[in-house]
Design a protein around this motif. Structure first.
Motif, PDB file in Angstrom:
ATOM      1  N   ARG A 109      31.920  48.558 -42.014  1.00 51.48           N
ATOM      2  CA  ARG A 109      31.032  49.732 -41.938  1.00 51.48           C
ATOM      3  C   ARG A 109      29.908  49.485 -40.944  1.00 51.48           C
ATOM      4  O   ARG A 109      29.585  50.330 -40.112  1.00 51.48           O
ATOM      5  CB  ARG A 109      30.441  50.024 -43.313  1.00 51.48           C
ATOM      6  N   LYS A 110      29.312  48.297 -41.026  1.00 52.51           N
ATOM      7  CA  LYS A 110      28.203  47.961 -40.128  1.00 52.51           C
ATOM      8  C   LYS A 110      28.675  47.845 -38.687  1.00 52.51           C
ATOM      9  O   LYS A 110      28.041  48.354 -37.755  1.00 52.51           O
ATOM     10  CB  LYS A 110      27.574  46.646 -40.589  1.00 52.51           C
ATOM     11  N   LYS A 111      29.820  47.194 -38.500  1.00 52.79           N
ATOM     12  CA  LYS A 111      30.349  46.989 -37.146  1.00 52.79           C
ATOM     13  C   LYS A 111      30.691  48.307 -36.466  1.00 52.79           C
ATOM     14  O   LYS A 111      30.426  48.494 -35.270  1.00 52.79           O
ATOM     15  CB  LYS A 111      31.607  46.112 -37.234  1.00 52.79           C
ATOM     16  N   ASN A 112      31.283  49.247 -37.221  1.00 50.04           N
ATOM     17  CA  ASN A 112      31.746  50.508 -36.631  1.00 50.04           C
ATOM     18  C   ASN A 112      30.757  51.653 -36.804  1.00 50.04           C
ATOM     19  O   ASN A 112      31.068  52.787 -36.447  1.00 50.04           O
ATOM     20  CB  ASN A 112      33.090  50.904 -37.264  1.00 50.04           C
ATOM     21  N   ASP A 113      29.570  51.369 -37.371  1.00 47.79           N
ATOM     22  CA  ASP A 113      28.573  52.405 -37.657  1.00 47.79           C
ATOM     23  C   ASP A 113      29.226  53.578 -38.395  1.00 47.79           C
ATOM     24  O   ASP A 113      29.073  54.745 -38.036  1.00 47.79           O
ATOM     25  CB  ASP A 113      27.897  52.888 -36.364  1.00 47.79           C
ATOM     26  N   MET A 114      29.961  53.242 -39.412  1.00 51.69           N
ATOM     27  CA  MET A 114      30.780  54.211 -40.150  1.00 51.69           C
ATOM     28  C   MET A 114      30.069  54.618 -41.437  1.00 51.69           C
ATOM     29  O   MET A 114      29.357  53.837 -42.060  1.00 51.69           O
ATOM     30  CB  MET A 114      32.119  53.543 -40.470  1.00 51.69           C
ATOM     31  N   SER A 115      30.254  55.864 -41.852  1.00 46.91           N
ATOM     32  CA  SER A 115      29.757  56.330 -43.147  1.00 46.91           C
ATOM     33  C   SER A 115      30.847  56.112 -44.196  1.00 46.91           C
ATOM     34  O   SER A 115      32.033  56.051 -43.866  1.00 46.91           O
ATOM     35  CB  SER A 115      29.397  57.812 -43.086  1.00 46.91           C
ATOM     36  N   MET A 116      30.425  56.016 -45.461  1.00 42.10           N
ATOM     37  CA  MET A 116      31.411  55.769 -46.505  1.00 42.10           C
ATOM     38  C   MET A 116      31.033  56.520 -47.776  1.00 42.10           C
ATOM     39  O   MET A 116      29.874  56.519 -48.191  1.00 42.10           O
ATOM     40  CB  MET A 116      31.522  54.272 -46.783  1.00 42.10           C
ATOM     41  N   LEU A 117      32.048  57.163 -48.381  1.00 43.08           N
ATOM     42  CA  LEU A 117      31.922  57.736 -49.723  1.00 43.08           C
ATOM     43  C   LEU A 117      32.719  56.824 -50.640  1.00 43.08           C
ATOM     44  O   LEU A 117      33.940  56.753 -50.553  1.00 43.08           O
ATOM     45  CB  LEU A 117      32.470  59.162 -49.769  1.00 43.08           C
ATOM     46  N   PHE A 118      32.014  56.099 -51.518  1.00 43.20           N
ATOM     47  CA  PHE A 118      32.645  55.079 -52.361  1.00 43.20           C
ATOM     48  C   PHE A 118      32.684  55.579 -53.800  1.00 43.20           C
ATOM     49  O   PHE A 118      31.648  55.824 -54.412  1.00 43.20           O
ATOM     50  CB  PHE A 118      31.855  53.776 -52.279  1.00 43.20           C
ATOM     51  N   ILE A 119      33.903  55.735 -54.324  1.00 44.80           N
ATOM     52  CA  ILE A 119      34.093  56.297 -55.671  1.00 44.80           C
ATOM     53  C   ILE A 119      34.432  55.164 -56.630  1.00 44.80           C
ATOM     54  O   ILE A 119      35.341  54.373 -56.378  1.00 44.80           O
ATOM     55  CB  ILE A 119      35.226  57.337 -55.654  1.00 44.80           C
ATOM     56  N   THR A 120      33.698  55.096 -57.738  1.00 47.93           N
ATOM     57  CA  THR A 120      33.950  54.017 -58.694  1.00 47.93           C
ATOM     58  C   THR A 120      33.371  54.368 -60.058  1.00 47.93           C
ATOM     59  O   THR A 120      32.537  55.266 -60.178  1.00 47.93           O
ATOM     60  CB  THR A 120      33.329  52.691 -58.202  1.00 47.93           C
ATOM     61  N   HIS A 121      33.843  53.632 -61.093  1.00 48.45           N
ATOM     62  CA  HIS A 121      33.220  53.743 -62.408  1.00 48.45           C
ATOM     63  C   HIS A 121      32.439  52.473 -62.734  1.00 48.45           C
ATOM     64  O   HIS A 121      31.851  52.365 -63.803  1.00 48.45           O
ATOM     65  CB  HIS A 121      34.285  53.979 -63.495  1.00 48.45           C
TER      66      HIS A 121
END
Length: 543
Positions: free
Chosen positions: A204-216
């Motif tokens: 994520r840091k390397k590619n300047d990417m956004s992330m939606l992380f789904i978890t319980h």
């Protein structure tokens, strides 16, 4: 980060239409994801997390699913109003998704090279040579060792962590702006989970990417997310920066999630208690056959000379990563597979008994499996499932007596006896696992093998099942063999622990000794990964 969000969800509602009824799975949800930001969508099963994520790329089963209200803006484009042709240019290119179970997401008939390369050919028009070179780069980037040797491999030839890394490589192939990760570590061992989380954060840091992380699992959220949205019953009930949510939760449900962790201690160990199950020098070796005449060239030593003792009213925890031999050991002790060595059950040598000779003992020796949905027949009602063992082992009971025993055992596992005429699909995961436990308990066993019985459950449901198992053990003096890679659950249940790796025991002792003063690097890595993912030692456990 710019001020304008990369993705903006506003007033999103998702309804499902079935048999003339409409059910709201998501109810007026709104949140943003900034550029380069990770937002965690947290909640228990059925809260609407995955339905929200699938709506972003319109992957829900339309027309059964609909959106009575809302918009999902990616930049200046409302994705809900775009046609399929436009969405195809965005899916797998600008926005990609990693699913929970890589084994079902990857095509079992295609090699790894073909599956990763297909994305590059479709979206970037690469030829075979360029696609192969880029596939190797991606596999190396996601930490697959010797990627050249993995190109011709099929999914079943890889471990769970390796399959998830391949899924990440596929998701990152076109350098997306947004990655949606739907429970990407739920099915993985804690050490592999730590590696995958570290990998995602680095990429994520390397590619300047956004992330939606789904978890319980809020333990994961603390390590990876910038902001958290807490979801229950289709609504977002709390949102804010991760540290703020953890340090000062405002909503009762958020506090419930934070507190939802297996707690308590097992019944006190008594070394003078009767030995229920004892194994000495247990071996399970699977032959490796090659050549035209299928000669045995070598063996896979799944279990290699292990000693175990399980006493009445106590629990032996068997921990280790996938492939360490935990379940094979349990199946050997239960005489479900052939093995070498001596096995004593309640003082009787059962190691040489045939399947037919073992049958009368099955009532006292029961198993609860990992996946209750897979182990319960979908064609039988709950009453029929629980009665099945009674019909075999106590055939002289009347229908009324069997029904009374079903009612009593359902009460014992905290299920409403009035639901006994329903079918497995009508229950939640936690309820199905209680049914599986009831099926074992109705026969009044002395020994129960529990094979990862909480790994597929939400954290709060895990805690409830652990409390139930502990109560049943105290009430009936049950001996448990508890198999798990989740050390938090093992700590709450086990009196003694053996740590397995590659078919051997690398450490053994009381639970207190193993958890408080681990002697091997491998055990320390497992404990660090389970209780503090950020400090898990590197290089001890790897793919």
């Amino acid at each position: 980060m710019t001020n304008a969000p990369l993705l903006s969800i506003r007033d999103l509602t998702v309804a499902f239409h079935q048999e003339g009824r409409e059910t709201l799975a998501v109810d007026r949800v709104s949140f943003d994801i900034g550029r380069g930001e990770t937002v965690a969508l947290v909640g228990e099963s059925g809260s609407g997390k995955s339905v929200t994520a699938l709506s972003v790329l319109k992957l829900l089963p339309y027309p059964a699913a609909s959106h009575p209200s809302g918009s999902i803006f990616y930049g200046d484009k409302d994705l809900l109003s775009r046609d399929e042709r436009e969405l195809r240019r965005i899916r797998g290119n600008k926005i990609t998704m990693i699913f929970q179970e890589p084994m079902t997401s990857l095509n079992p008939l295609h090699t790894i090279e073909r599956q990763v390369g297909e994305i590059l050919k479709i979206h970037q028009g690469m030829g075979d040579a360029k696609a192969r070179a880029r596939t190797l780069e991606l596999l190396k980037e996601v930490g697959i060792r010797d990627p050249e040797k993995r190109l011709d491999a099929f999914p079943h030839q890889l471990s769970g962590g390796q399959r998830q890394r391949v899924m990440i490589a596929m998701a990152l192939a076109n350098e997306p702006e947004l990655l949606i990760a739907d429970e990407p570590t739920t099915a993985l061992d804690v050490t592999v989970q730590a590696q995958i989380l570290e990998l995602l954060a680095k990429l994520r840091k390397k590619n300047d990417m956004s992330m939606l992380f789904i978890t319980h699992d809020l333990g994961i959220v603390r390590k990876i997310a910038d902001r958290v949205c807490v979801m229950t019953e289709g609504r977002i009930v709390e949102t804010g920066p991760t540290r703020e949510i953890f340090d000062n939760p405002q909503h009762e449900y958020t506090r419930h999630l934070l507190a939802a962790e297996p707690k308590g201690h097992p019944p006190k160990a008594d070394d003078s208690a009767d030995t229920v199950m004892e194994g000495r020098d247990i071996k399970v070796w699977f032959p490796i056959k090659r050549g035209f005449f299928r000669r045995t060239m070598d063996h896979v030593k799944a279990v290699d000379g292990i000693d175990v003792t399980v006493r009445e009213g106590q629990t032996l925890g068997v921990v280790g990563e996938s492939g360490s031999g935990k379940t094979t050991l349990g199946l050997a002790l239960a005489r479900m597979i052939s093995s070498e060595g001596r096995i004593n059950f309640t003082g009787r040598d059962i190691g040489a008994l045939s399947f037919r000779q073992m049958r009368p003992l099955r009532r006292e020796l029961q198993i609860v499996f990992q996946d209750p949905y897979g182990s319960l027949s979908p064609r039988m009602s709950i009453a029929e499932i629980i009665q099945e063992g009674l019909r075999i082992h106590q055939p002289k009971l009347s229908e009324e007596q069997r029904d009374r025993m079903v009612v009593d055992v359902l009460k014992e596992v905290d299920l409403d006896p009035a639901t006994r005429f329903r079918y497995p699909h009508e229950f939640s995961g936690g309820q199905r696992q209680r049914i599986a436990i009831a099926r074992a308990m109705v026969l009044k066993p002395r020994f129960v093998m529990l094979d990862e019985p909480t790994s597929a459950l939400d954290m709060s449901v895990q805690a409830q099942v652990v409390d139930l198992l502990r109560d049943l053990q105290q009430k009936h003096d049950l001996a448990y063999l508890f198999i798990s890679h989740d050390l938090k659950v093992v700590r709450a249940l086990a009196n003694n622990v053996i740590v397995m790796r590659d078919g051997k025991v690398v450490e053994t002792g009381t639970a207190e000794q193993v958890f408080e003063n681990p002697q091997t690097d491998y055990t320390r890595a497992l404990i660090a990964a389970a209780f503090d993912i950020a400090t898990a030692p590197r290089g001890v456990v790897s793919e």
